[in-house]
Enzyme design. Structure first.
Site, PDB file in Angstrom:
ATOM      1  N   ILE A  31       0.825  -1.210   0.000  1.00 58.77           N
ATOM      2  CA  ILE A  31       0.000   0.000   0.000  1.00 58.77           C
ATOM      3  C   ILE A  31       0.864   1.268   0.000  1.00 58.77           C
ATOM      4  CG2 ILE A  31      -0.208   0.323   2.518  1.00 58.77           C
ATOM      5  CD1 ILE A  31      -3.220   0.740   2.099  1.00 58.77           C
ATOM      6  N   GLY A  92      12.797  -3.608  11.778  1.00 60.26           N
ATOM      7  CA  GLY A  92      11.840  -2.692  11.153  1.00 60.26           C
ATOM      8  C   GLY A  92      10.517  -3.332  10.793  1.00 60.26           C
ATOM      9  N   GLN A  93      10.218  -4.486  11.400  1.00 60.77           N
ATOM     10  CA  GLN A  93       8.955  -5.160  11.088  1.00 60.77           C
ATOM     11  C   GLN A  93       7.801  -4.402  11.738  1.00 60.77           C
ATOM     12  OE1 GLN A  93       8.824  -9.316  12.227  1.00 60.77           O
ATOM     13  NE2 GLN A  93       6.810  -9.617  11.303  1.00 60.77           N
ATOM     14  N   HIS A  99       6.356 -11.805   6.059  1.00 59.04           N
ATOM     15  CA  HIS A  99       6.177 -11.360   4.676  1.00 59.04           C
ATOM     16  C   HIS A  99       7.522 -11.088   4.036  1.00 59.04           C
ATOM     17  CE1 HIS A  99       5.854  -7.960   7.449  1.00 59.04           C
ATOM     18  NE2 HIS A  99       6.457  -7.216   6.542  1.00 59.04           N
ATOM     19  N   LEU A 100       7.581 -11.344   2.738  1.00 59.05           N
ATOM     20  CA  LEU A 100       8.771 -11.057   1.942  1.00 59.05           C
ATOM     21  C   LEU A 100       8.451  -9.871   1.037  1.00 59.05           C
ATOM     22  CD1 LEU A 100       8.612 -14.288   2.473  1.00 59.05           C
ATOM     23  CD2 LEU A 100      10.437 -14.397   0.791  1.00 59.05           C
ATOM     24  N   HIS A 101       9.296  -8.858   1.107  1.00 58.60           N
ATOM     25  CA  HIS A 101       9.130  -7.709   0.211  1.00 58.60           C
ATOM     26  C   HIS A 101       9.893  -8.004  -1.087  1.00 58.60           C
ATOM     27  CE1 HIS A 101       7.977  -4.629   3.387  1.00 58.60           C
ATOM     28  NE2 HIS A 101       8.548  -5.532   4.160  1.00 58.60           N
TER      29      HIS A 101
END
Ligand code: 5GP
Length: 113
Positions: A31, A92-93, A99-101
């Site tokens: 997003i 920084g989660q 999740h994988l960016h």
């Protein structure tokens, strides 16, 4: 632990731009993109973070990486891309669902901030 926004996304209670879906994983556009291409790949299984995975998750983790590769090819990241897993506070989660960016279509810098 309270439910995350990704649990709602998996149940289709929050609309997202889905890029890929199968029985065990879902991929959708971030997003708040940090690159021209920014896609999140998540397991449907509720796993809060990388730190808690076990040998039971080996197949799932391998699957997620393979999905990353397939999506990168499909969206044309021919010149490379970055895959990021933020783990815990110092990592920084911000969403407590693994999740994988996938970040691409711009030159990444190193080291990351
Ligand atoms: P983290 O900081 O935990 O590694 O990454 C969480 C990511 O989830 C962030 O990049 C953030 O923009 C994205 N995100 C958070 N909420 C939503 C949402 O409701 N929809 C989508 N598509 N992405 C979200």
């Amino acid at each position: 632990m309270s439910e995350t926004v990704f649990a709602k996304i998996i149940r289709k209670e929050i609309p997202v731009d889905i890029v890929y879906e199968d029985d065990v994983s879902l991929a959708f556009k971030d997003i708040n993109p940090q690159a021209p291409v920014h896609i999140l790949v998540i397991p449907k299984k509720s796993i809060t973070k990388l730190e808690i995975v076990t040998e039971e998750d080996i197949t799932l983790l391998g699957h997620l990486l393979l999905i990353v590769k397939k999506i990168a090819q499909e969206v044309g990241l021919d010149n490379g891309y970055r895959v990021v897993i933020n783990n815990g506070n110092d990592g920084g989660q911000t969403v407590n669902h693994l999740h994988l960016h996938i970040l691409g279509k711009r030159k990444m810098t190193w080291p990351p901030g």
